[in-house]
Scaffold this motif. Structure first.
Motif, short mmCIF file in Angstrom:
data_model
loop_
_atom_site.label_atom_id
_atom_site.label_comp_id
_atom_site.label_asym_id
_atom_site.label_seq_id
_atom_site.Cartn_x
_atom_site.Cartn_y
_atom_site.Cartn_z
N SER A 196 0.78 -1.00 0.02
CA SER A 196 0.04 0.03 -0.10
C SER A 196 0.93 1.15 0.15
CB SER A 196 -0.90 -0.08 1.28
OG SER A 196 -1.90 1.21 1.24
N ILE A 197 1.12 1.74 -1.09
CA ILE A 197 2.07 2.90 -1.24
C ILE A 197 1.69 3.98 -1.81
CG2 ILE A 197 4.10 1.18 -1.46
CD1 ILE A 197 3.82 1.04 -4.59
N GLY A 198 1.90 5.17 -1.25
CA GLY A 198 1.10 6.29 -1.59
C GLY A 198 2.06 7.64 -1.71
N TRP A 199 1.64 8.67 -1.46
CA TRP A 199 2.27 9.93 -1.53
C TRP A 199 1.77 10.92 -0.35
CZ3 TRP A 199 -0.39 7.93 -5.75
CH2 TRP A 199 -0.07 7.81 -6.86
N THR A 200 2.68 11.48 0.20
CA THR A 200 2.42 12.63 1.33
C THR A 200 1.37 13.46 0.68
OG1 THR A 200 3.98 13.97 0.82
CG2 THR A 200 4.46 12.17 2.31
N THR A 201 0.51 14.00 1.31
CA THR A 201 -0.41 14.88 1.07
C THR A 201 -0.76 16.17 1.92
OG1 THR A 201 -2.22 13.94 2.13
CG2 THR A 201 -1.70 13.29 -0.19
N ARG A 202 -1.22 17.33 1.41
CA ARG A 202 -1.43 18.37 2.10
C ARG A 202 -2.80 18.72 1.67
NH1 ARG A 202 -0.64 24.34 1.85
NH2 ARG A 202 0.06 23.93 -0.05
N TRP A 203 -3.96 18.77 2.53
CA TRP A 203 -5.26 18.99 2.08
C TRP A 203 -6.18 19.34 3.40
CZ3 TRP A 203 -6.80 19.73 -2.88
CH2 TRP A 203 -8.12 19.44 -3.22
N GLY A 204 -7.24 19.97 3.22
CA GLY A 204 -8.06 20.15 4.29
C GLY A 204 -9.37 21.02 3.93
N PRO A 205 -10.21 21.73 4.70
CA PRO A 205 -11.20 22.17 4.53
C PRO A 205 -11.38 23.14 3.63
CG PRO A 205 -10.68 22.77 6.72
CD PRO A 205 -9.76 21.75 6.18
N ASP A 206 -10.10 23.82 3.35
CA ASP A 206 -10.18 25.15 2.52
C ASP A 206 -9.64 24.80 1.20
OD1 ASP A 206 -11.34 26.61 4.90
OD2 ASP A 206 -9.20 27.03 5.61
N PHE A 207 -9.61 23.66 0.98
CA PHE A 207 -8.92 23.11 -0.50
C PHE A 207 -10.00 22.97 -1.45
CE2 PHE A 207 -5.29 23.00 2.37
CZ PHE A 207 -4.22 22.97 1.44
N SER A 208 -9.67 23.27 -2.52
CA SER A 208 -10.78 22.85 -3.91
C SER A 208 -9.76 22.43 -5.17
CB SER A 208 -11.83 23.93 -4.05
OG SER A 208 -11.15 24.93 -4.46
#
Length: 305
Positions: free
Chosen positions: A174-186
């Motif tokens: 199960s290999i992925g990417w680090t992410t930066r996201w939240g309620p103010d992202f679109s």
């Protein structure tokens, strides 16, 4: 505080025939998250949950008051103490699975490693304490930097990860990417460059040749904007690895529900795990009828567009 039992509002499998149904519709799989203490593990094993997700870090058992022995423990950073080691965690699940009289009661395990050091120190423990050939075992790590402009989280080194993972045979990666996201992202997506980097890392480390099953953990709000690039990722690896996607989301993430449904329809029920908060799951309407005649083209066929 002991975490409450976190269950996705998915259809629970209760018969052996339902196990086969789950293979055709992976959105039915139920999950428990952050099973990082002994009492929580006891409750999860007694429940109908089918997949146990837990975090592994290097740290100390709580009864090691002098902190003399740093070992892989069940803990999410910044925690460095736990009442259960990785070894005991796996031994308890193995015993439960071996004693289960009903195949639908068997639990899968997703081990989420928070550092390359924790993973490398865990290899011999996993090999000695669990039966990966008999029971579903996922090895999870974010091995590449990802969206959106995420530079704060350091990914696990992919070369060292794959080198260690090869010692675990055919465990699902199960290999992925680090992410930066939240309620103010679109705005934001898994870019072509990030997909190319993942394909290159898999091939450079020979994972296409050994043929491990791969599931890509993708954040719901981001992958909703990334259908085309995810199809390209699947098409690049479909002939060498069994590829699935695991959609996850934080509780406050902004998610375009219709776009996320489009992604699920496109990749298919048989290739998409859905591990999201209850309120988002309800909005997705993941029942059988919602998917009938929705995707006119199979995912395989889209590789030839």
């Amino acid at each position: 505080m002991v975490p409450s039992l976190l269950l996705c509002s998915l259809l629970v499998l209760s018969t052996a025939s339902s196990v086969a149904d789950a293979k055709a519709n992976l959105t039915k799989i139920t999950w428990a998250h952050a099973v990082n203490d002994a009492e929580f593990l006891t409750r999860v094993l007694a429940s109908d949950v089918q997949f146990i997700e837990a975090d592994i870090s290097l740290g100390y058992l709580k009864d090691d008051v002098n902190k003399e022995r740093e070992i892989p423990i069940m803990a999410h950073p910044p925690a460095t103490e736990s009442d259960i080691s990785l070894e005991t965690f796996l031994q308890r699940i193995l015993q439960f699975n071996r004693e289960a009289n009903d195949p639908s009661k068997v639990k899968g395990v997703k081990l989420d490693f928070k550092s390359i050091g924790a993973f490398e120190r865990s290899i011999d423990i996993i090999r000695a304490s669990y039966d990966m050939t008999a029971f579903d075992t996922w090895i999870n790590a974010d091995i590449l930097p990802g969206p959106v402009d995420n530079t704060a989280t350091v990914p696990v080194d992919p070369t060292r990860f794959f080198t260690a993972a090869r010692r675990l045979g055919k465990a699902t990666l199960s290999i992925g990417w680090t992410t930066r996201w939240g309620p103010d992202f679109s705005e934001g997506l898994y870019t072509e460059a990030q997909v190319d980097a993942m394909i290159a890392a898999i091939r450079a480390n020979g994972i296409d040749k050994v043929g491990n099953a791969i599931t890509f953990p993708v954040r719901g709000g981001i992958v909703a904007n990334s259908v085309t690039n995810m199809i390209r990722l699947f098409c690049a690896l479909k002939d060498t690895n069994n590829v699935t996607f695991t959609i996850w989301s934080s509780a406050d993430d902004a998610v375009n529900v219709e776009k996320l449904r489009e992604f699920i329809f496109t990749t298919g029920l048989d290739r998409t795990y859905v591990d999201v908060p209850d309120d988002l799951h309800k909005k997705l309407h993941l029942d059988e009828n919602a998917f009938s005649n929705t995707c006119k083209k199979t995912l395989q066929a889209r590789c030839f567009d």
